[in-house]
Design a protein around this motif. Structure first.
Motif, PDB file in Angstrom:
ATOM      1  N   THR A   1       0.814  -1.221   0.000  1.00 53.94           N
ATOM      2  CA  THR A   1       0.000   0.000   0.000  1.00 53.94           C
ATOM      3  C   THR A   1       0.845   1.268   0.000  1.00 53.94           C
ATOM      4  N   GLU A   2       2.118   1.167   0.398  1.00 50.18           N
ATOM      5  CA  GLU A   2       2.998   2.341   0.439  1.00 50.18           C
ATOM      6  C   GLU A   2       3.649   2.620  -0.915  1.00 50.18           C
ATOM      7  N   LEU A   3       3.495   1.717  -1.849  1.00 49.68           N
ATOM      8  CA  LEU A   3       4.123   1.891  -3.158  1.00 49.68           C
ATOM      9  C   LEU A   3       3.178   2.671  -4.069  1.00 49.68           C
ATOM     10  N   LYS A   4       3.352   3.965  -4.112  1.00 54.93           N
ATOM     11  CA  LYS A   4       2.484   4.835  -4.911  1.00 54.93           C
ATOM     12  C   LYS A   4       3.202   5.207  -6.219  1.00 54.93           C
ATOM     13  N   ILE A   5       2.511   5.019  -7.320  1.00 49.97           N
ATOM     14  CA  ILE A   5       3.084   5.343  -8.627  1.00 49.97           C
ATOM     15  C   ILE A   5       3.552   6.798  -8.709  1.00 49.97           C
ATOM     16  N   PRO A   6       2.787   7.770  -8.169  1.00 44.07           N
ATOM     17  CA  PRO A   6       3.264   9.164  -8.207  1.00 44.07           C
ATOM     18  C   PRO A   6       4.614   9.365  -7.533  1.00 44.07           C
ATOM     19  N   THR A   7       4.919   8.540  -6.509  1.00 41.76           N
ATOM     20  CA  THR A   7       6.215   8.658  -5.835  1.00 41.76           C
ATOM     21  C   THR A   7       7.353   8.321  -6.785  1.00 41.76           C
ATOM     22  N   PHE A   8       7.170   7.248  -7.563  1.00 41.39           N
ATOM     23  CA  PHE A   8       8.201   6.879  -8.538  1.00 41.39           C
ATOM     24  C   PHE A   8       8.368   7.968  -9.585  1.00 41.39           C
ATOM     25  N   LYS A   9       7.259   8.522 -10.037  1.00 41.77           N
ATOM     26  CA  LYS A   9       7.320   9.569 -11.051  1.00 41.77           C
ATOM     27  C   LYS A   9       7.989  10.828 -10.508  1.00 41.77           C
TER      28      LYS A   9
ATOM     29  N   THR B   1      14.879  12.592   1.436  1.00 44.17           N
ATOM     30  CA  THR B   1      15.326  11.471   0.606  1.00 44.17           C
ATOM     31  C   THR B   1      15.264  10.158   1.372  1.00 44.17           C
ATOM     32  N   VAL B   2      15.717  10.181   2.620  1.00 37.37           N
ATOM     33  CA  VAL B   2      15.686   8.968   3.447  1.00 37.37           C
ATOM     34  C   VAL B   2      14.255   8.511   3.693  1.00 37.37           C
ATOM     35  N   MET B   3      13.341   9.458   3.963  1.00 36.00           N
ATOM     36  CA  MET B   3      11.942   9.099   4.187  1.00 36.00           C
ATOM     37  C   MET B   3      11.341   8.454   2.941  1.00 36.00           C
ATOM     38  N   SER B   4      11.732   8.916   1.776  1.00 40.26           N
ATOM     39  CA  SER B   4      11.253   8.317   0.529  1.00 40.26           C
ATOM     40  C   SER B   4      11.852   6.931   0.324  1.00 40.26           C
ATOM     41  N   LEU B   5      13.126   6.781   0.663  1.00 39.80           N
ATOM     42  CA  LEU B   5      13.795   5.490   0.493  1.00 39.80           C
ATOM     43  C   LEU B   5      13.186   4.402   1.367  1.00 39.80           C
ATOM     44  N   ILE B   6      12.955   4.727   2.643  1.00 43.43           N
ATOM     45  CA  ILE B   6      12.451   3.691   3.541  1.00 43.43           C
ATOM     46  C   ILE B   6      11.021   3.300   3.214  1.00 43.43           C
ATOM     47  N   ALA B   7      10.294   4.169   2.496  1.00 42.78           N
ATOM     48  CA  ALA B   7       8.942   3.813   2.083  1.00 42.78           C
ATOM     49  C   ALA B   7       8.961   2.746   0.994  1.00 42.78           C
ATOM     50  N   LEU B   8      10.064   2.689   0.242  1.00 39.68           N
ATOM     51  CA  LEU B   8      10.172   1.728  -0.860  1.00 39.68           C
ATOM     52  C   LEU B   8      11.128   0.582  -0.550  1.00 39.68           C
ATOM     53  N   ASP B   9      12.001   0.800   0.421  1.00 40.78           N
ATOM     54  CA  ASP B   9      13.065  -0.149   0.734  1.00 40.78           C
ATOM     55  C   ASP B   9      12.525  -1.533   1.066  1.00 40.78           C
ATOM     56  N   ASP B  10      11.554  -1.594   1.968  1.00 36.67           N
ATOM     57  CA  ASP B  10      11.033  -2.889   2.403  1.00 36.67           C
ATOM     58  C   ASP B  10      10.344  -3.633   1.271  1.00 36.67           C
ATOM     59  N   ALA B  11       9.688  -2.892   0.383  1.00 35.89           N
ATOM     60  CA  ALA B  11       9.015  -3.547  -0.740  1.00 35.89           C
ATOM     61  C   ALA B  11      10.026  -4.244  -1.641  1.00 35.89           C
TER      62      ALA B  11
END
Length: 553
Positions: free
Chosen positions: A75-83, A157-167
């Motif tokens: 649920t934390e993997l949002k397409i807008p974040t990648f964009k 940057t770190v907050m963005s990384l940890i949102a995707l890191d576990d996935a």
């Protein structure tokens, strides 16, 4: 030893885990440290209140827990974040994950080969250790950044990384676990093993995709309560199907969460909130069981050496992997230097992955230590060590980058300021002034009330539009009435050195928007007023000013 039963153990686990977490949080350690410590006390290393039989009874709960964790990570993997973050974030993520995976896998494979004398077992276990090492604990990392009020390009940057890191770590774990099972159980050729790995992963993804599509269709026709129940049923189906056909639980449920979050973000938002709350006791039990199954006194010496190698190679991989990636993509210098030091924390997800992997491994080694026990002991021990090491590194990174205590909030400014910092200059009205002159001032100024003084310039009251509302239509009276005829007694006054938070609390309690400000107790000369609208403007300007200084630095 008495058999306490599943329900009593659940009660002991949740109650004791919460108390343990609360104790360790006082020393700024994440809750998982408390959960595992309580598990050590009541488990095989301590009082032995929980037997190995009890632990095995919770095997279905482990599957369910990891399924829920995978769903929430998805649920934390949002397409807008990648964009939004694009190339640099992807490179950082790839660099720190892959480097830690490779270094830990190689290091642990070598250690395990020395212990097991079997390349298949050593490589299989090394891959699992490597995959788990790539995960970063988001809760303790984000919590520490928030507690230290850090703000800047490094923190964001770190907050963005940890949102995707576990996935990414969980996807890597799913692939590694499939390879591990085949290395330990199959004698087939390379092509056959590769085909079975692809089949296992594709089957999990196909299961998740199909169930997510069905769930999304039904979401559009159901109320909120039914959506929650339906989501739970869908997760149970996904977990059951993947376990039945030996597919990957994590990838299947993670895909459901990802598709639901991006296809039905509004309809699923409330469901995600409920599941996050629901997952809390599961995390507690998870941590308790991790500690309970460890027997520190029976752990061989070579495994402790392996833990040291694991911690060292993981730290090197995280630090230098992110540094190389940041330099390659020309990230800001502060990200190149410090991002890796912010990603060292390892938490409950890593320990949970170890438990799930251990259930797939049944081969014994010498001294009656299961391969699964080796994995759980190693990851649990390293998790405790990393939690103790991570915070000093993270604190140093935030300090050296200049981002600590820079996330300025309105409450911060209010607690530092006094009334004099938001003083609004205004001329008082003499009590003998005609009402006409007062009305003219209200027409030309933004004040809703004005202080009234006598001929000695001592404050005697206030006059507001609310006092005069009955006279607004009788303009003839404005010529002969005086300010003293309609003024009200002063409700509250403040001094220049009155703390701003104290003044605002009083104004909220007595329900006033403006109040006169006097010079001091010894010199009660009127110097201006404090107004809520002007105070808000001053606070906003100060916050922007301080944050602007951070951005410029």
């Amino acid at each position: 030893m008495a058999d306490f039963g599943v329900l009593l153990i659940l009660g002991i686990g949740v109650f004791g885990g919460i108390l343990g977490a609360a104790f360790f949080q006082r020393f700024r350690f994440p809750p998982v440290v408390g959960y595992i410590t309580i598990g050590l006390i009541i488990g095989q290393s301590g009082l032995k209140l929980i037997s190995k039989t009890n632990i095995n009874e919770f095997s279905p709960l482990n599957d369910f827990a990891l399924g829920v964790i995978g769903f929430l990570v998805g649920t934390e993997l949002k397409i807008p974040t990648f964009k939004k973050y694009g190339r640099q974030l992807s490179a950082l993520l790839f660099g720190e994950v892959i480097c830690s995976f490779i270094l830990v896998s190689v290091g642990m494979t070598f250690i395990l080969k020395c212990a097991y004398f079997d390349w298949n077992q050593s490589l299989a276990m090394g891959l699992i250790f490597g995959a788990i090492s790539s995960a970063t604990d988001p809760a303790s990392t984000s919590g520490f950044i928030w507690e230290n009020r850090a703000r800047g390009i490094l923190s964001s940057t770190v907050m963005s990384l940890i949102a995707l890191d576990d996935a990414v770590a969980m996807a890597l774990f799913g692939i590694s676990l499939a390879v591990c099972r085949l290395l330990l159980t199959e004698d087939s050729g390379t092509l056959t093993i590769a085909f079975k790995i692809i089949l296992s992963i594709a089957g999990a993804l196909l299961t998740g995709l199909l169930l997510a599509w069905i769930l999304n269709m039904l979401f559009q026709k159901m109320s909120r309560d039914k959506r929650i129940v339906l989501t739970m049923g869908t997760l149970l189906l996904a977990i059951g199907i993947t376990r039945k056909f030996n597919l990957d639980v994590i990838l299947g449920t993670m895909l459901i969460g990802f598709l639901l979050a991006n296809r039905s973000p509004r309809r699923s938002e409330e469901v995600f909130k409920i599941f996050k709350i629901f997952a809390s006791p599961i995390y507690v039990i998870f941590g308790i069981l991790i500690g309970a199954r460890m027997n520190l006194f029976d752990t061989p010496g070579w495994l402790w050496f392996g833990v040291i190698i694991y911690v060292a190679t993981r730290c090197i991989g995280k630090i230098y992997g992110s540094r190389i990636a940041a330099k390659y993509t020309e990230c800001d210098e502060v990200i190149q230097k410090y991002s890796g030091y912010c990603l060292l924390s390892q938490g409950g997800i890593a320990a949970g992955l170890a438990i799930i992997a251990s259930q797939q491994i049944s081969t014994f080694t010498d001294d009656s230590l299961h391969l699964g026990d080796t994995l759980v002991y190693g990851i649990t021990s390293s998790t405790l060590i990393m939690q103790f090491l991570a915070q000093p590194f993270l604190r140093k990174a935030l300090n050296d980058s200049g981002e600590k205590d820079k996330n300025v909030t309105k409450e911060d400014v209010i607690n530092q300021w006094h009334v004099q910092d938001v003083l609004h200059d205004t001329d008082a009205v003499n009590e003998a002034a005609p009402l006409m002159s007062v009305m003219n001032r209200f027409s030309n100024e933004d004040f809703l009330s004005l202080p009234v003084v006598n001929k000695e310039n001592a404050i005697v009251g206030t006059i507001s539009l609310d006092n005069m509302k009955e006279l607004l239509t009788d303009q003839n009276s404005w010529m002969w009435m005086l300010t003293a005829d309609v003024m009200e007694p002063v409700k509250d006054t403040f001094y220049l050195n009155t703390p701003l938070d104290e003044a605002l609390n009083i104004m909220q309690t007595v329900n006033i928007d403006e109040a006169p400000v006097l010079k001091s107790i010894s010199d009660p000369t009127l110097v201006g007023v404090i107004t809520l609208p002007y105070t808000r403007i001053c606070l906003s300007r100060e916050i922007l000013k301080r944050q602007g200084e951070v951005d410029q630095s």
